[in-house]
Design a protein around this motif. Structure first.
Motif, PDB file in Angstrom:
ATOM      1  N   ASP A  58      10.522  11.061   4.499  1.00  0.00           N
ATOM      2  CA  ASP A  58       9.787  10.242   3.532  1.00  0.00           C
ATOM      3  C   ASP A  58       9.825   8.764   3.902  1.00  0.00           C
ATOM      4  O   ASP A  58       8.841   8.045   3.747  1.00  0.00           O
ATOM      5  CB  ASP A  58      10.337  10.445   2.117  1.00  0.00           C
ATOM      6  N   TRP A  59      10.973   8.303   4.395  1.00  0.00           N
ATOM      7  CA  TRP A  59      11.127   6.906   4.813  1.00  0.00           C
ATOM      8  C   TRP A  59      10.096   6.583   5.895  1.00  0.00           C
ATOM      9  O   TRP A  59       9.417   5.569   5.849  1.00  0.00           O
ATOM     10  CB  TRP A  59      12.547   6.706   5.338  1.00  0.00           C
ATOM     11  N   ARG A  60       9.999   7.471   6.861  1.00  0.00           N
ATOM     12  CA  ARG A  60       9.040   7.258   7.954  1.00  0.00           C
ATOM     13  C   ARG A  60       7.608   7.294   7.433  1.00  0.00           C
ATOM     14  O   ARG A  60       6.775   6.493   7.857  1.00  0.00           O
ATOM     15  CB  ARG A  60       9.241   8.310   9.037  1.00  0.00           C
ATOM     16  N   GLN A  61       7.316   8.233   6.559  1.00  0.00           N
ATOM     17  CA  GLN A  61       5.963   8.337   6.015  1.00  0.00           C
ATOM     18  C   GLN A  61       5.585   7.099   5.208  1.00  0.00           C
ATOM     19  O   GLN A  61       4.416   6.720   5.158  1.00  0.00           O
ATOM     20  CB  GLN A  61       5.821   9.597   5.148  1.00  0.00           C
ATOM     21  N   ALA A  62       6.575   6.468   4.579  1.00  0.00           N
ATOM     22  CA  ALA A  62       6.331   5.257   3.792  1.00  0.00           C
ATOM     23  C   ALA A  62       6.237   4.020   4.687  1.00  0.00           C
ATOM     24  O   ALA A  62       5.994   2.918   4.194  1.00  0.00           O
ATOM     25  CB  ALA A  62       7.433   5.078   2.749  1.00  0.00           C
TER      26      ALA A  62
ATOM     27  N   VAL B 102      12.007   4.212  -0.793  1.00  0.00           N
ATOM     28  CA  VAL B 102      10.697   4.853  -0.610  1.00  0.00           C
ATOM     29  C   VAL B 102       9.862   4.700  -1.873  1.00  0.00           C
ATOM     30  O   VAL B 102       8.682   4.339  -1.807  1.00  0.00           O
ATOM     31  CB  VAL B 102      10.859   6.341  -0.217  1.00  0.00           C
TER      32      VAL B 102
ATOM     33  N   LEU C 184       8.534   2.427   6.298  1.00  0.00           N
ATOM     34  CA  LEU C 184       9.635   1.481   6.142  1.00  0.00           C
ATOM     35  C   LEU C 184      10.262   1.222   7.512  1.00  0.00           C
ATOM     36  O   LEU C 184      10.074   2.016   8.437  1.00  0.00           O
ATOM     37  CB  LEU C 184      10.668   2.044   5.158  1.00  0.00           C
TER      38      LEU C 184
ATOM     39  N   ARG D  96       8.555   1.228  -2.128  1.00  0.00           N
ATOM     40  CA  ARG D  96       7.524   0.955  -1.120  1.00  0.00           C
ATOM     41  C   ARG D  96       6.174   1.552  -1.505  1.00  0.00           C
ATOM     42  O   ARG D  96       5.134   0.934  -1.299  1.00  0.00           O
ATOM     43  CB  ARG D  96       7.988   1.507   0.230  1.00  0.00           C
ATOM     44  N   VAL D  97       6.190   2.760  -2.044  1.00  0.00           N
ATOM     45  CA  VAL D  97       4.924   3.433  -2.360  1.00  0.00           C
ATOM     46  C   VAL D  97       4.464   3.171  -3.794  1.00  0.00           C
ATOM     47  O   VAL D  97       3.441   3.696  -4.224  1.00  0.00           O
ATOM     48  CB  VAL D  97       4.987   4.950  -2.067  1.00  0.00           C
TER      49      VAL D  97
ATOM     50  N   LEU E 199      17.887   5.714  -0.073  1.00  0.00           N
ATOM     51  CA  LEU E 199      16.656   5.945   0.682  1.00  0.00           C
ATOM     52  C   LEU E 199      15.516   6.318  -0.262  1.00  0.00           C
ATOM     53  O   LEU E 199      14.390   5.818  -0.123  1.00  0.00           O
ATOM     54  CB  LEU E 199      16.859   7.034   1.735  1.00  0.00           C
TER      55      LEU E 199
ATOM     56  N   MET F 145      14.590  12.749   3.007  1.00  0.00           N
ATOM     57  CA  MET F 145      14.450  11.308   2.774  1.00  0.00           C
ATOM     58  C   MET F 145      14.178  10.552   4.074  1.00  0.00           C
ATOM     59  O   MET F 145      13.451   9.560   4.065  1.00  0.00           O
ATOM     60  CB  MET F 145      15.677  10.753   2.056  1.00  0.00           C
TER      61      MET F 145
END
Length: 108
Positions: free
Chosen positions: A85-89, A56, A91, A59-60, A52, A82
């Motif tokens: 962070d996944w949601r914030q990115a 991330v 994904l 992605r960023v 994860l 994580m």
């Protein structure tokens, strides 16, 4: 504020609701594991956390970094971070839901 939900979450159901449910199921299951079983399952959970983190970072546009090995007592907290962070990115939440479900099902 009590009405706020994490980015990508939804009270209407769907993949975001599955992510919330599966995250809590993984955490509860992890907390119930006897120490020897948790230690045996730890590398797999840590591997998911690292996967994860890598996704991330990709992605960023950041360089991948190794998630610190803080042991079985902290790994589910790292998983929660994580997931956030996944949601914030931004994904795919459906992919995250699948990973969490597979992780939970793989726990002893």
């Amino acid at each position: 504020m009590s009405g706020m939900r994490p980015a990508g979450s939804s009270s209407a159901g769907g993949p975001s609701a599955v992510v919330d449910t599966e995250t809590e199921r993984v955490v509860r299951r992890w907390q119930q594991l006897p120490l020897d079983r948790a230690q045996a399952a730890y590398p797999g959970v840590r591997g998911v956390v690292q996967e994860l983190a890598d996704a991330v970072a990709d992605r960023v546009g950041e360089e991948r970094a190794t998630v610190p090995d803080l042991g079985p007592g902290v790994v589910v907290d790292q998983l929660r971070v994580m997931v956030y962070d996944w949601r914030q990115a931004d994904l795919p939440v459906a992919d995250l839901a699948e990973r969490l479900t597979a992780l939970r099902r793989g726990l002893p």
